[in-house]
Design an enzyme around this catalytic site. Structure first.
Site, short mmCIF file in Angstrom:
data_model
loop_
_atom_site.label_atom_id
_atom_site.label_comp_id
_atom_site.label_asym_id
_atom_site.label_seq_id
_atom_site.Cartn_x
_atom_site.Cartn_y
_atom_site.Cartn_z
N LYS A 171 0.83 -1.20 0.00
CA LYS A 171 0.00 0.00 0.00
C LYS A 171 0.87 1.27 0.00
O LYS A 171 1.93 1.28 0.62
CB LYS A 171 -0.88 -0.05 1.25
N ILE B 212 -9.01 6.23 -2.14
CA ILE B 212 -8.67 5.92 -0.75
C ILE B 212 -7.98 7.12 -0.11
O ILE B 212 -8.17 7.40 1.07
CB ILE B 212 -7.76 4.69 -0.69
N GLY B 213 -7.20 7.82 -0.90
CA GLY B 213 -6.51 9.00 -0.37
C GLY B 213 -5.27 8.65 0.42
O GLY B 213 -4.91 9.36 1.36
N LEU B 214 -4.62 7.55 0.03
CA LEU B 214 -3.32 7.20 0.62
C LEU B 214 -3.39 7.04 2.14
O LEU B 214 -2.48 7.45 2.85
CB LEU B 214 -2.25 8.24 0.26
N ASN C 187 5.07 6.34 -6.42
CA ASN C 187 3.77 6.78 -6.92
C ASN C 187 3.89 8.29 -7.12
O ASN C 187 3.86 9.05 -6.16
CB ASN C 187 2.69 6.43 -5.90
N CYS D 193 0.84 12.09 -7.33
CA CYS D 193 0.39 12.88 -6.20
C CYS D 193 0.59 14.35 -6.52
O CYS D 193 1.51 14.70 -7.24
CB CYS D 193 1.21 12.57 -4.95
N ASN E 258 -0.81 3.77 -13.58
CA ASN E 258 -1.65 4.05 -12.43
C ASN E 258 -3.11 4.15 -12.92
O ASN E 258 -3.38 3.97 -14.10
CB ASN E 258 -1.20 5.36 -11.78
N GLY F 34 -2.83 -2.94 -15.32
CA GLY F 34 -4.05 -2.40 -15.90
C GLY F 34 -4.96 -3.48 -16.42
O GLY F 34 -4.84 -3.93 -17.56
N GLY F 35 -5.87 -3.95 -15.58
CA GLY F 35 -6.91 -4.85 -16.05
C GLY F 35 -6.47 -6.27 -16.34
O GLY F 35 -7.12 -6.96 -17.12
#
Lengths: 285, 402
Positions: free
Chosen positions: B129, B155-157, B211, B214, B276, B327-328
């Site tokens: 995470k 989720i907002g990290l 990541n 942001c 992402n 991705g998928g």
């Protein structure tokens, strides 16, 4: 928690748009407690990528049967309603933490709003089995939405309130709580968020209002159990079973968090059952 | 007064720690050491006469199909011969995975949540995470919703902060043979650098995935990922701060991802993860507001696979570092598609929610696919769909490199 192939043995519509399905899943039936849930995989992954969480409505270890009670609200539940008897559903469960009944509680008040009956139904079975007295307060829109009383254990006192007054009390189910507050040792609720928030508001400060003496051992008095612990929940007057849109249901994605008084809590892992004082209810409720 | 009997109830998530079942399973690892990514011999292509397994409806329907019958001894020997190992960071101490199937950040927690259902030891790697310098409470609920063929999340990290992550999960990860890549997020370059510095040298941390989707508070909230210079700066700064293998995760929410990918490569990243989530929105049922508490969410799932394929395809032609596709991914067909577009490994994300055992099964499927094609490694499957001649895509003027 495990992945289980649950065979559908019976499916029937008990109310308009509401289904009661029985599954043969001995692993779930024997390992579940009231308040826990299963995460059911839908059949069409290309369209529906998420599993659907359902409270375990009843579980019978003797026959290996668990039942789920749901309303068709979208494509996932519509698909579930069409599943044929004999087909297997992929269920992940049992998940979450159960209701915690204080061993000293003899009078249990169960409050359900609409589909919330599925959340507390199994607790009625467990309580009756353990020789406790149970009163269920049930709220629905109208008489046609009232849960059939023949699906409840005989020992249960069943009190109905409808929003339009077509059956039972003409009020919201939450307004019945003060009448039973003195009778009940503990209350357990499941239903829409505003209902739970109102119950939490009504139940707050009950101990002082009712003059309930603190029972239990003298030793350790004054040392409060940590918020959210099993011991703290067992002592709580009101426990609520919360609902939230869910991703993984095992605590990995943090998608189902609700705001608690000590920060976000996961409905799937710390819940779905919480003591009412763990949740940061909106002040206006 | 009758004294209550003491009940002891043990929950799965409370048993993590000393007596966690995963700790006792520590086994010495013997991994085949092979050279890193071997450049693809594009003249050959897949062997003729061995057509790809059929795609289409079956690919979707058999997600979670009953497992195949047990292979015979000879078949098992053939399967064991296939080399699925891959090194994502040959220049920085190596980030060697036993197989190229990873689990994507945010969908697998810290690796312990699915512990009872998934054998984490059989995963290629775990991206944990998103982790920030300080604890974050995340966005207001609701945070997830399903969309056709996908899901939106915001989720907002939410995370306990890097120090708590190291303290709580480091010892657990140390006992695993599967590498754990810590996904790192921040609001300024200093944040990223500080998190990387604290992760450097922590036992159990095999690498870092940045990541960069942001908002950069220092630059008026502009995302690092959509600004080439910011992406370059943050990658270079983290590169200087740590010797850990460094992956950088691209955002698809840009007009042209290639200059950004090149900048990240030049800044010293070991590998690129792509992609992402796509920025999206859902409306509440009563249509008076957006559904998600944060209004915007990131779209993931099968719906975004074509976008991910396009971006992997584009990036593979402009960088030479390994690409990890996301991705998928829901089936072995998807894995093969991404490999064909130049990815050396893939991450499984949203599909884990429906099918937690999928990543482990995909590694087995890839092995079986190699046997079926008579390959002793999956490397010949990489990049087969890329343009055969250099500059084929420059016909449209989209790309020109002397």
């Amino acid at each position: 928690m495990r992945l289980v192939a649950a065979e559908l043995v019976e499916s029937r519509q008990i109310l308009p748009g509401q289904w009661l399905q029985s599954f043969h899943a001995p692993e779930l039936a024997s390992g579940s407690r009231a308040g826990q849930f299963v995460h059911v995989r839908t059949g069409d992954y290309s369209g529906l990528v998420l599993r659907r969480p359902f409270s375990i409505n009843t579980a019978d270890p003797a026959t290996g049967i668990v039942t789920l009670h749901f309303r068709t609200v979208g494509r996932g539940t519509e698909w579930m309603a069409r599943v044929r008897e004999g087909e297997n559903l992929d269920m992940l469960g049992p998940l979450g933490r159960p209701f915690e009944v204080d061993p000293r509680s003899h009078h249990l008040l169960l409050v359900a709003g609409g589909l919330g009956m599925a959340g507390i139904r199994m607790l009625a079975d467990e309580a009756v089995r353990d020789g406790r007295q149970v009163t269920i307060l049930f709220g629905a829109l109208s008489a046609s939405h009232v849960y059939p009383s023949n699906l409840l254990p005989d020992e249960v006192e069943y009190v109905v309130a409808t929003d339009d007054g077509s059956l039972g009390h003409h009020s919201l189910v939450t307004e019945l709580l003060p009448d039973y507050e003195a009778w009940a040792d503990q209350a357990f609720a499941c239903g829409p968020y505003p209902m739970l928030a109102r119950l939490a508001q009504l139940a707050a400060g009950r101990r002082a209002r009712m003059g309930v003496a603190k029972l239990g051992r003298k030793r350790g008095a004054g040392r409060a159990d940590p918020l959210g612990s099993t011991a703290a929940r067992r002592k709580a007057f009101l426990q609520v079973s919360m609902e939230q849109t869910m991703g993984c249901a095992v605590g990995a994605c943090l998608g189902c968090s609700v705001i608690g008084v000590e920060g976000p809590v996961r409905v799937c892992r710390e819940g779905p059952v919480f003591a009412a004082e763990e949740i940061a209810w909106p002040a206006s409720a | 007064m009758v004294k209550a009997k003491k009940q002891v109830i043990i929950f799965g998530d409370m048993r993590v720690g000393k007596d966690s079942p995963n700790r006792s399973k520590r086994t010495p690892t013997v991994r085949k050491v092979k050279s890193a990514i071997v450049p693809v011999d594009r003249t050959k292509g897949p062997p003729a006469g061995r057509p790809r397994v059929e795609t289409g409806g079956a690919a979707v329907a058999d997600l979670g199909a009953p497992t195949a019958p047990q292979p015979t001894l000879a078949e098992q020997a053939a399967l064991d011969r296939v080399d699925l190992s891959v090194d994502l960071a040959p220049e920085h101490g190596g980030l060697r995975l036993a197989n190229p199937i990873l689990v994507a950040s945010g969908t697998f927690g810290y690796g312990i949540e699915y512990g009872e259902v998934v054998d984490v030891g059989r995963l290629g790697a775990i991206c944990c995470k998103g982790t920030t310098l300080r604890p974050r409470a995340g966005n207001p609920p609701p945070r997830v919703t399903e969309t056709p063929g996908g899901m939106l999340n915001s989720i907002g990290l939410q995370n306990p902060g890097v120090d708590a992550v190291i303290e709580k999960y480091g010892p657990i990860w140390q006992g695993w043979k599967v590498p754990v890549i810590v996904n790192v997020a921040g609001e300024s370059i200093e944040d990223y650098v500080e998190v990387a510095r604290r992760l450097d040298g922590v036992p159990g941390v095999a690498g870092i995935e940045l990541n960069i989707s942001c908002p950069n508070v220092g630059k008026g909230g502009l995302q690092f990922a959509i600004d080439r210079d910011a992406a370059r700066a943050v990658t270079a700064a983290v590169r200087r701060a740590t010797e850990l293998p460094l992956l950088v995760k691209l955002s698809p929410n840009v007009a042209d991802v290639r200059p950004i990918a090149r900048a990240i490569e030049e800044a010293g990243a070991d590998a690129i993860s792509a992609i992402n989530t796509l920025s999206g929105l859902a409306v509440a049922p009563d249509r008076t507001r957006a559904f998600l508490g944060n209004v915007y969410g990131g779209l993931s799932g099968p719906a975004i696979k074509p976008v991910a394929l396009r971006i992997v395809y584009e990036v593979a032609q402009v960088v030479s570092i390994p690409i990890v596709a996301i991705g998928g991914v829901t089936s072995i067909e998807d894995v093969l598609d991404f490999l064909a577009c130049g990815a050396v490994a893939v991450q499984v994300g949203t599909a884990i929610f429906a099918d937690p055992e999928l990543p482990v099964r995909l590694a087995d499927d890839l092995r079986a696919e190699c046997v079926r094609r008579g390959l002793d490694s999956y490397r010949p499957l990489i990049g087969t769909a890329l343009p055969k001649r250099m500059g084929a895509s420059s016909a449209k003027g989209a790309e020109y490199r002397p």
